[in-house]
Design an enzyme around this catalytic site. Sequence first.
Site, PDB file in Angstrom:
ATOM      1  N   ASN A  14     -45.692   8.408  39.049  1.00 57.10           N
ATOM      2  CA  ASN A  14     -45.391   9.652  39.775  1.00 57.10           C
ATOM      3  C   ASN A  14     -44.226   9.472  40.733  1.00 57.10           C
ATOM      4  O   ASN A  14     -43.375  10.355  40.868  1.00 57.10           O
ATOM      5  CB  ASN A  14     -46.633  10.143  40.534  1.00 57.10           C
ATOM      6  CG  ASN A  14     -47.576  10.904  39.630  1.00 57.10           C
ATOM      7  OD1 ASN A  14     -47.345  12.060  39.313  1.00 57.10           O
ATOM      8  ND2 ASN A  14     -48.630  10.224  39.186  1.00 57.10           N
ATOM      9  N   MET A  90     -53.886   4.463  47.319  1.00 58.94           N
ATOM     10  CA  MET A  90     -55.344   4.448  47.299  1.00 58.94           C
ATOM     11  C   MET A  90     -55.930   4.007  48.650  1.00 58.94           C
ATOM     12  O   MET A  90     -56.692   3.038  48.741  1.00 58.94           O
ATOM     13  CB  MET A  90     -55.840   3.549  46.169  1.00 58.94           C
ATOM     14  CG  MET A  90     -55.297   3.966  44.800  1.00 58.94           C
ATOM     15  SD  MET A  90     -55.515   5.724  44.415  1.00 58.94           S
ATOM     16  CE  MET A  90     -57.015   5.640  43.485  1.00 58.94           C
ATOM     17  N   ILE A  93     -55.353   8.055  54.970  1.00 53.99           N
ATOM     18  CA  ILE A  93     -54.324   8.108  56.011  1.00 53.99           C
ATOM     19  C   ILE A  93     -55.034   8.241  57.359  1.00 53.99           C
ATOM     20  O   ILE A  93     -55.947   9.047  57.513  1.00 53.99           O
ATOM     21  CB  ILE A  93     -53.379   9.313  55.772  1.00 53.99           C
ATOM     22  CG1 ILE A  93     -52.667   9.192  54.419  1.00 53.99           C
ATOM     23  CG2 ILE A  93     -52.365   9.450  56.913  1.00 53.99           C
ATOM     24  CD1 ILE A  93     -51.684   8.062  54.280  1.00 53.99           C
ATOM     25  N   ASN A 107     -50.692  15.082  48.706  1.00 52.12           N
ATOM     26  CA  ASN A 107     -51.273  14.113  47.771  1.00 52.12           C
ATOM     27  C   ASN A 107     -51.468  14.775  46.414  1.00 52.12           C
ATOM     28  O   ASN A 107     -51.630  15.990  46.314  1.00 52.12           O
ATOM     29  CB  ASN A 107     -52.640  13.642  48.311  1.00 52.12           C
ATOM     30  CG  ASN A 107     -53.301  12.619  47.413  1.00 52.12           C
ATOM     31  OD1 ASN A 107     -52.658  11.697  46.900  1.00 52.12           O
ATOM     32  ND2 ASN A 107     -54.597  12.762  47.195  1.00 52.12           N
ATOM     33  N   HIS A 109     -53.978  14.424  42.934  1.00 48.53           N
ATOM     34  CA  HIS A 109     -55.240  13.810  42.508  1.00 48.53           C
ATOM     35  C   HIS A 109     -55.559  14.260  41.083  1.00 48.53           C
ATOM     36  O   HIS A 109     -55.407  15.444  40.751  1.00 48.53           O
ATOM     37  CB  HIS A 109     -56.368  14.209  43.467  1.00 48.53           C
ATOM     38  CG  HIS A 109     -57.660  13.541  43.136  1.00 48.53           C
ATOM     39  ND1 HIS A 109     -57.895  12.210  43.418  1.00 48.53           N
ATOM     40  CD2 HIS A 109     -58.765  14.006  42.507  1.00 48.53           C
ATOM     41  CE1 HIS A 109     -59.105  11.894  42.972  1.00 48.53           C
ATOM     42  NE2 HIS A 109     -59.647  12.955  42.424  1.00 48.53           N
TER      43      HIS A 109
HETATM   44  C1  GAR Z   1     -52.221   9.290  39.536  1.00 49.19           C
HETATM   45  O1  GAR Z   1     -52.861   9.768  38.384  1.00 49.19           O
HETATM   46  C2  GAR Z   1     -52.758   9.993  40.769  1.00 49.19           C
HETATM   47  O2  GAR Z   1     -53.164  11.290  40.522  1.00 49.19           O
HETATM   48  C3  GAR Z   1     -53.927   9.120  41.131  1.00 49.19           C
HETATM   49  O3  GAR Z   1     -53.493   7.821  40.896  1.00 49.19           O
HETATM   50  C4  GAR Z   1     -52.599   7.825  39.788  1.00 49.19           C
HETATM   51  C5  GAR Z   1     -51.388   6.979  40.139  1.00 49.19           C
HETATM   52  O4  GAR Z   1     -50.582   6.785  39.014  1.00 49.19           O
HETATM   53  N1  GAR Z   1     -54.315   9.308  42.494  1.00 49.19           N
HETATM   54  C6  GAR Z   1     -55.576   9.270  42.932  1.00 49.19           C
HETATM   55  O5  GAR Z   1     -56.522   8.998  42.216  1.00 49.19           O
HETATM   56  C7  GAR Z   1     -55.753   9.589  44.410  1.00 49.19           C
HETATM   57  N2  GAR Z   1     -57.113   9.698  44.758  1.00 49.19           N
HETATM   58  P1  GAR Z   1     -49.091   6.275  39.187  1.00 49.19           P
HETATM   59  O6  GAR Z   1     -49.140   5.050  40.110  1.00 49.19           O
HETATM   60  O7  GAR Z   1     -48.644   5.890  37.806  1.00 49.19           O
HETATM   61  O8  GAR Z   1     -48.283   7.394  39.786  1.00 49.19           O
END
Ligand code: GAR
Length: 200
Positions: A14, A90, A93, A107, A109
């Site tokens: 992301n 993860m 904050i 954020n 999710h």
């Molecule tokens: C993403 O899918 C994001 O939505 C999730 O972690 C992944 C990170 O992927 N976030 C959460 O679960 C937050 N609670 P990436 O490092 O490839 O962007």
Amino acid sequence: MKKIAVFASGSGSNFQAIAVAAQSGILNAEISLLVCDKPGAFAIDRAEMLGIPALVISPKSYPSKAAYEAEILQKLTSLDVEMIVLAGYMRLIGPILLEAYEGKIVNIHPSLLPAFPGKDAIGRALAAGVETTGVTIHYVDEGMDTGPIIASASVKVEAGETRETLQKKIQRIEHSLYPEILEELLNGEEEAVQWEKSVH
Ligand code: GAR
């Protein structure tokens, strides 16, 4: 141009999507910094490839969360960062950053919040047998994946779907939705945008 810091703990796909959107002018913002709390995370390699400075900072090296966040805040202030974008960061904050960037932390999710907050949202949605899950972008408060919702996109869970296929579908949506919504938030109307999309 508004300056953004992206926080990530893992792969950073992301982060990359947002950075590429900014570098190609689709997102009218400068990605000034990657903040990564996990030394060795692939997000750091991506920052190097993209030419974006990275602050790699381990909370374990600080006596408290407040001290850890104060160090991050100092860096953000020195770079005139105006907004914090969490992208697979993860960690909750704490008050130091929440107060300094009130209403300016968002954020993403991988579920339709408030369903399946926290870790492994995709695996838990699949295990629960839901027919629809999705992606949510929201403002950050002190809770775990709580805070006012800005945008969401739904994803249909097909028969025979695996964790991997569902994750792929969800991430593809994340990579287009997040830059799009950030552009709206930074350069659109002052009011929060409310989006809803349906992807099959
Ligand atoms: C993403 O899918 C994001 O939505 C999730 O972690 C992944 C990170 O992927 N976030 C959460 O679960 C937050 N609670 P990436 O490092 O490839 O962007």
